[in-house]
Design an enzyme around this catalytic site. Structure first.
Site, PDB file in Angstrom:
ATOM      1  N   ASP A  86     -10.774  -9.106   7.676  1.00 19.58           N
ATOM      2  CA  ASP A  86     -12.193  -8.988   7.329  1.00 19.58           C
ATOM      3  C   ASP A  86     -12.849 -10.366   7.234  1.00 19.58           C
ATOM      4  OD1 ASP A  86     -12.354  -6.294   7.335  1.00 19.58           O
ATOM      5  OD2 ASP A  86     -12.915  -6.059   5.235  1.00 19.58           O
ATOM      6  N   ASP A 137      -2.990 -18.240   0.743  1.00 17.87           N
ATOM      7  CA  ASP A 137      -4.157 -18.876   0.109  1.00 17.87           C
ATOM      8  C   ASP A 137      -4.703 -19.990   1.000  1.00 17.87           C
ATOM      9  OD1 ASP A 137      -1.676 -19.937  -0.434  1.00 17.87           O
ATOM     10  OD2 ASP A 137      -2.153 -20.658  -2.428  1.00 17.87           O
ATOM     11  N   LYS A 163       3.517 -15.476   1.499  1.00 21.18           N
ATOM     12  CA  LYS A 163       3.434 -16.153   0.201  1.00 21.18           C
ATOM     13  C   LYS A 163       4.872 -16.444  -0.227  1.00 21.18           C
ATOM     14  CE  LYS A 163       0.915 -17.559  -3.310  1.00 21.18           C
ATOM     15  NZ  LYS A 163       0.082 -18.764  -3.219  1.00 21.18           N
ATOM     16  N   TYR A 177       0.821  -1.216   0.000  1.00 18.22           N
ATOM     17  CA  TYR A 177       0.000   0.000   0.000  1.00 18.22           C
ATOM     18  C   TYR A 177       0.855   1.266   0.000  1.00 18.22           C
ATOM     19  CZ  TYR A 177      -3.989  -2.997   1.143  1.00 18.22           C
ATOM     20  OH  TYR A 177      -4.958  -3.966   1.121  1.00 18.22           O
ATOM     21  N   ASP A 217      -5.298  -7.153   5.580  1.00 15.53           N
ATOM     22  CA  ASP A 217      -6.510  -6.430   5.217  1.00 15.53           C
ATOM     23  C   ASP A 217      -7.617  -7.439   4.880  1.00 15.53           C
ATOM     24  OD1 ASP A 217      -8.310  -4.559   4.400  1.00 15.53           O
ATOM     25  OD2 ASP A 217      -7.117  -3.730   2.772  1.00 15.53           O
TER      26      ASP A 217
END
Ligand code: NAD
Length: 363
Positions: A252, A224, A192, A142, A248
Site C-alpha cells: 500500500d 522498518d 525483521k 493473519y 500488506d
C-alpha cells in the site's frame, strides 16, 4: 497460441473497466494472431442478485478450466447491509482461497508523464519508480494458530501467531526470483530478522532458494528500514519479497507513492500457475455506470496476465507500451485530469489503447 481466459467483471466500474481490457485483447488477437477464448462469470453483488451467493460453483468451474482469470471489482451500497454470506467481498476472499492464490504481486510504476501525481518530492521521483512487491498471501500472522483472547487475573489479553514453514517461504521466494528474472534481476527480501525468530527462518530459506538463481542478486532489509527507503529512494528497489503482514503495509505504501489508484494492477498466483489479475481499486459506486472510470489499472492487469499466466512477454510489453503512449500523447482519464484538462471517458481510453496496440504493428 490458443488461451482460455475467464472474465469476472463483478460490480460497479468493474464491468466498465474489464470491457476496455477486452478491447485490448481483441487488438492483440489482430496484431499477434493469437486466439483468446473468453468466458464470462459472475462474482460479487452481480452473482448474489442472480444466484443468491457471491461465488457460484459455475464461476469456480470456469476459473479452474481457464489459463487465467481477469477480474474487475466487487461491492456496492446495495449489498452493504447484508449478512456476510451475502456480501460481495466474501466472493473475493473465497475465490482467493478456492484457487489457492498464495502469491500477490503488485507493481508500483511511475509513468514519466505523471510524475507530478506522485506524493513524493520531484527530485526523489526523478530517479523513477519501477518496483514489484511480492507478498505471501495465505500464511503468516493473519492465519497462524494459536490465536485468540484470554483473561489473566481480570486483565484482557489477545494474541496471534506469526508462523511460516520452510515450504511456504521457499515457494513465495521462487515467485520473487522468477519475477526478478523477468525484470531487473534483483530481489530485496524484507523481514525483521533482528527481532523475530520466524524472520530468521525466512532469511535462511530465502538464502537457500537464492542459490538456485545465481543470476539474481539478493539483498536483505529490515521492514522498518524498507518503509523508510520506499519514500527516501524508491528507485533502489526492483523486486521486494516479503511476508503477508509486512507486504500488506509495504504494497500500500509503494502504491500510494505513485499517486493514482486508477493505474495500479495486481496479480495473485497459485502453485498450479493459474492466476487472478485485477485492478487494486474497488467498484467505485460514486462514478459507476457513467463512463468516468480510469480503465488503465484493468488494462495493466491484463498485461500482467499475459506475462505471468500465459508467458506472452512481447504482448505484455505491447499493452504497457500502448498505455504509456496514450498518456504521453496527453490523454487523461477523469482521476488524472488536472483542473482545466478535458477528461477522457473510460470507453474512449479503451479505444485509444486498443488502437495503440494495433498501430504498433506497422512500426
Ligand atoms: P474504491 O477503490 O472503489 O474507490 C475509492 C475512490 O477512488 C472513489 O472516489 C472512486 O471513485 C475512485 N476510484 C477508484 N477506482 C477508480 C478508477 N478506476 N477510476 C477513477 N476513479 C476511481 O474504494 P471504496 O470506495 O473504498 O469501495 C467501494 C466498493 O468497492 C466497496 O463496496 C468496497 O468493498 C469495494 N472494494 C472492492 C475491491 C475489489 O474488488 N478488489 C477493492 C476495494 C474495495
Amino acid at each position: 497460441m490458443q488461451s482460455r481466459i475467464c472474465v469476472l467483471p463483478g460490480d460497479g466500474i468493474g464491468r466498465e473497466v474489464t470491457e476496455q481490457a477486452e478491447k485490448a485483447l481483441g487488438a492483440l488477437q489482430d496484431r499477434f494472431g493469437h486466439s483468446f477464448d473468453l468466458e464470462h462469470g459472475l462474482i460479487g453483488g452481480a452473482a448474489i442478485d442472480e444466484t443468491g451467493g457471491p461465488l457460484p460453483e459455475r464461476t469456480l468451474q470456469v476459473c479452474r478450466g481457464s489459463d487465467a482469470v481477469l477480474m474487475g471489482a466487487v461491492g456496492g451500497p446495495s449489498w452493504d447491509g447484508e449478512p456476510w454470506e451475502k456480501r460481495p467481498e466474501k466472493g473475493l476472499l473465497d475465490i482467493r482461497k478456492e484457487l489457492g492464490l498464495f502469491a500477490n504481486l503488485r507493481p508500483a510504476v511511475i509513468f514519466r508523464e505523471l510524475a507530478g501525481a506522485s506524493l513524493l518530492r520531484p527530485d526523489i521521483v526523478e530517479g523513477g519508480i519501477d518496483l514489484l512487491v511480492v507478498r505471501e498471501l495465505t500464511g503468516g500472522v493473519y492465519f497462524g494458530e494459536p490465536k485468540g483472547r484470554e483473561e489473566v487475573d481480570g486483565s484482557r489479553a489477545a494474541y496471534n501467531t506469526m508462523r511460516y514453514s520452510e515450504e511456504e517461504i521457499a515457494r513465495i521466494a521462487r515467485v520473487a526470483f522468477d519475477s526478478a528474472r523477468k525484470r531487473g534481476g534483483r530481489v530485496c527480501s524484507v523481514d525483521k530478522a533482528n527481532v523475530l525468530v520466524v524472520s530468521e527462518l525466512w532469511r535462511e530459506v530465502v538464502r537457500e532458494v537464492a542459490a538456485e538463481y545465481p543470476d539474481v542478486e539478493l539483498s536483505h532489509m529490515y521492514v522498518d528500514n524498507a518503509a523508510m527507503q520506499l519514500v527516501r529512494d524508491p528507485s533502489q528497489f526492483d523486486v521486494i519479497l516479503t511476508s503477508n503482514l509486512f507486504g500488506d503495509i509495504l504494497s500500500d505504501e509503494a502504491a500510494s507513492i505513485t499517486g493514482s489508484i486508477g493505474l495500479l494492477p495486481s496479480a495473485s498466483l497459485s502453485a498450479s500457475g493459474l492466476g487472478l489479475f485485477e485492478p487494486v481499486h474497488g467498484s467505485a459506486p460514486d462514478i459507476a455506470g457513467r463512463d468516468l472510470a480510469n480503465p488503465l489499472a484493468a488494462i495493466l492487469s491484463l498485461a500482467m496476465l499475459l506475462r505471468y499466466s500465459l508467458g506472452l512477454e512481447r504482448e505484455a510489453l505491447s499493452v504497457e507500451g500502448a498505455v504509456a503512449a496514450v498518456l504521453e500523447q496527453g490523454y487523461r482519464p477523469g482521476d488524472l485530469a488536472r483542473e482545466g484538462e478535458a477528461a477522457v471517458a473510460c470507453s474512449r481510453m479503451g479505444d485509444l489503447v486498443a488502437a495503440g496496440i494495433r498501430e504498433s504493428v506497422s512500426q
